[in-house]
Design a protein around this motif. Structure first.
Motif, PDB file in Angstrom:
ATOM      1  N   GLN A   1      35.021   1.177  -8.074  1.00 45.09           N
ATOM      2  CA  GLN A   1      34.213   0.026  -8.434  1.00 45.09           C
ATOM      3  C   GLN A   1      35.012  -1.277  -8.314  1.00 45.09           C
ATOM      4  OE1 GLN A   1      32.261   0.566 -12.181  1.00 45.09           O
ATOM      5  NE2 GLN A   1      31.504   2.608 -11.686  1.00 45.09           N
TER       6      GLN A   1
ATOM      7  N   ARG B   1      28.570   6.043 -11.560  1.00 44.69           N
ATOM      8  CA  ARG B   1      29.308   7.196 -12.089  1.00 44.69           C
ATOM      9  C   ARG B   1      30.612   7.437 -11.338  1.00 44.69           C
ATOM     10  NH1 ARG B   1      26.438  10.086 -15.732  1.00 44.69           N
ATOM     11  NH2 ARG B   1      24.173   9.742 -15.831  1.00 44.69           N
ATOM     12  N   ALA B   2      30.927   6.565 -10.394  1.00 43.23           N
ATOM     13  CA  ALA B   2      32.167   6.709  -9.645  1.00 43.23           C
ATOM     14  C   ALA B   2      33.339   6.242 -10.514  1.00 43.23           C
ATOM     15  CB  ALA B   2      32.095   5.907  -8.347  1.00 43.23           C
ATOM     16  N   SER B   3      34.546   6.402  -9.992  1.00 45.23           N
ATOM     17  CA  SER B   3      35.736   6.030 -10.743  1.00 45.23           C
ATOM     18  C   SER B   3      35.851   4.518 -10.837  1.00 45.23           C
ATOM     19  CB  SER B   3      36.983   6.603 -10.065  1.00 45.23           C
ATOM     20  OG  SER B   3      37.164   5.997  -8.796  1.00 45.23           O
ATOM     21  N   VAL B   4      36.634   4.055 -11.811  1.00 45.73           N
ATOM     22  CA  VAL B   4      36.873   2.628 -11.990  1.00 45.73           C
ATOM     23  C   VAL B   4      37.563   2.059 -10.759  1.00 45.73           C
ATOM     24  CG1 VAL B   4      38.054   0.917 -13.423  1.00 45.73           C
ATOM     25  CG2 VAL B   4      36.982   2.903 -14.492  1.00 45.73           C
TER      26      VAL B   4
ATOM     27  N   SER C   1      42.668   3.284 -13.845  1.00 48.49           N
ATOM     28  CA  SER C   1      42.253   4.678 -13.757  1.00 48.49           C
ATOM     29  C   SER C   1      43.210   5.584 -14.519  1.00 48.49           C
ATOM     30  CB  SER C   1      42.181   5.100 -12.286  1.00 48.49           C
ATOM     31  OG  SER C   1      41.762   6.443 -12.178  1.00 48.49           O
ATOM     32  N   ARG C   2      44.538   5.300 -14.404  1.00 46.78           N
ATOM     33  CA  ARG C   2      45.503   6.112 -15.153  1.00 46.78           C
ATOM     34  C   ARG C   2      45.307   5.952 -16.655  1.00 46.78           C
ATOM     35  NH1 ARG C   2      49.153   4.189 -11.230  1.00 46.78           N
ATOM     36  NH2 ARG C   2      49.926   2.643 -12.721  1.00 46.78           N
TER      37      ARG C   2
ATOM     38  N   ALA D   1      42.262   7.820 -17.668  1.00 45.05           N
ATOM     39  CA  ALA D   1      42.550   9.259 -17.712  1.00 45.05           C
ATOM     40  C   ALA D   1      43.347   9.612 -18.960  1.00 45.05           C
ATOM     41  CB  ALA D   1      43.315   9.669 -16.456  1.00 45.05           C
TER      42      ALA D   1
END
Length: 412
Positions: free
Chosen positions: A39, A33-36, A95-96, A99
């Motif tokens: 990982q 469940r952490a951010s890409v 991540s951007r 988002a």
């Protein structure tokens, strides 16, 4: 290097690879469940760790000098730092983009469209991978579809409110007239008793026609109109409609002219198709100029059966074309039926909506276009039988098929 030493190095590399891989998979499961970004960094660090472990095993096996070992450590450290830095850059971009997609989903949830230009001063969106770009395109397409659905829903709701308002007005008018005439008859104040009776009967027929139209329209819109496929001679069906409406046409000085193929067979539901033809023909009679001609023809085109009605109404204004076959739409805001036609049709503006729904239920379509001195309605029925579902799709309230309505006002 001897073969045994090579196998020893490979064994140690495999051992560290398996151990590091298992640890990485366990951490990825914990951090699912952490951010890409986290990982991706974990995967890169695990890869570098396997490389370092393998290199260290090789150094120990080859017994290289301390100076060479120190240099190799510097090389590994530099390569590891670059790899982690690149993973951070890659992960930050992903991540951007993620988002951005989350923001797009939120905007869709708020009812916004994604194809609007970005606000002034807003930085352009970063480049995406093919998968994320495809997802973004799908979100934009979904946004446009939802926006169109909301517009259609708003139009449907507006049309339904207007229809209820118009129907209430159209029912209240004959009811008020009938009440006034019955009160006059009761008080003995009616100068022409028989005339009052005829007027009451005419008002009753008009309300009956309106109620029947509403019941039929409700079946069409609910998708519960059931069709019974049978072989029909469309020429005979049109002939019956012409005979039924001939007295009404004579009152207005309209000449009815039927023609076309003497035998034009089709597989359709007789009662519903007869009602659609009658509504089209009635609409042509009502809005054609007096002492003109309404021409009805039956034929085939590419195997499809076509019933065409051409009138002398003067044509359809361009601004009214988008409203063809809308439920309840009428060009005349007074919505009043001519005195000579009261009792012949409801005047509720739903007749042509039923035509569109009935023809659509048969798998066909209704077309209309301007011709010299008037317009031409064409009912096209596909060759073969009625669709197996034998029930009309739910219409959208803005018209039988969301595409059209009569300029002169949908009669019944």
């Amino acid at each position: 290097m001897e073969g045994s030493e090579l196998w020893t190095i490979l064994a140690w590399v495999l051992f560290w690879a398996v151990l590091t891989g298992a640890a990485t998979l366990a951490l990825l499961r914990v951090l699912r469940r952490a951010s890409v970004l986290a990982q991706i960094c974990l995967v890169v660090v695990a890869t570098v760790a396997v490389l370092v472990a393998g290199m260290v095993s090789a150094f120990n096996a080859m017994f290289i000098s301390a100076r060479d070992l120190e240099v190799m450590w510097y090389i590994l450290a530099t390569a590891s730092a670059v790899a982690v830095a690149l993973s951070l850059v890659l992960g930050a971009g992903v991540s951007r983009n993620a988002a951005r997609l989350v923001d797009a989903a939120r905007r869709i949830g708020r009812g916004e469209t994604l194809d609007q230009p970005p606000a002034e001063g807003r930085r352009p969106a970063p480049a995406m991978t093919s998968e994320l770009a495809e997802l973004a395109q799908e979100l934009e397409a979904s946004s446009r579809s939802l926006a169109q659905s909301r517009e259609r829903e708003a139009a449907i709701e507006k049309a339904r409110r207007e229809l209820v308002s118009w129907i209430s007005h159209d029912l209240r008018t004959p009811l008020a007239s009938m009440r006034a005439m019955t009160e006059a008859l009761e008080d003995g104040m009616a100068p022409d008793v028989q005339g009052y009776y005829r007027k009451i009967i005419g008002q009753t027929e008009q309300m009956t026609a309106m109620v029947n139209d509403l019941l039929e329209l409700s079946k069409i819109q609910a998708g519960s109109l059931r069709l019974r496929a049978e072989a029909l001679d469309l020429y005979d069906l049109v002939s019956d409609a012409l005979s039924d409406l001939a007295p009404l046409a004579a009152k207005r000085g309209i000449t009815l002219d039927g023609g076309g193929a003497r035998e034009c067979m089709a597989v359709a539901d007789g009662p519903s198709l007869a009602r659609a033809v009658r509504n089209i023909l009635l609409n042509a009679i009502i809005y054609s100029r007096p002492d003109t001609e309404v021409h009805v023809s039956v034929g085939r085109d590419n195997g499809n059966a076509i019933i065409a009605v051409q009138d002398q109404c003067g044509g359809i204004p361009e601004e009214d074309l988008p409203h063809l076959f809308e439920t309840g739409w009428q060009k005349d805001p007074s919505r009043g039926a001519p005195q000579a036609l009261q009792g012949s049709y409801s005047g509720a503006g739903i007749g042509l909506s039923m035509v569109a729904g009935i023809v659509t239920a048969h798998g066909g379509e209704v077309g209309v276009g301007n011709v010299d001195g008037g317009c031409r309605f064409a009912l096209t029925l596909p060759a073969g039988s009625v669709p197996e579902s034998a029930a009309t799709p739910a219409m959208d309230g803005s018209g039988g098929t969301t595409e059209s309505n009569n300029v002169r006002g949908g009669t019944s």
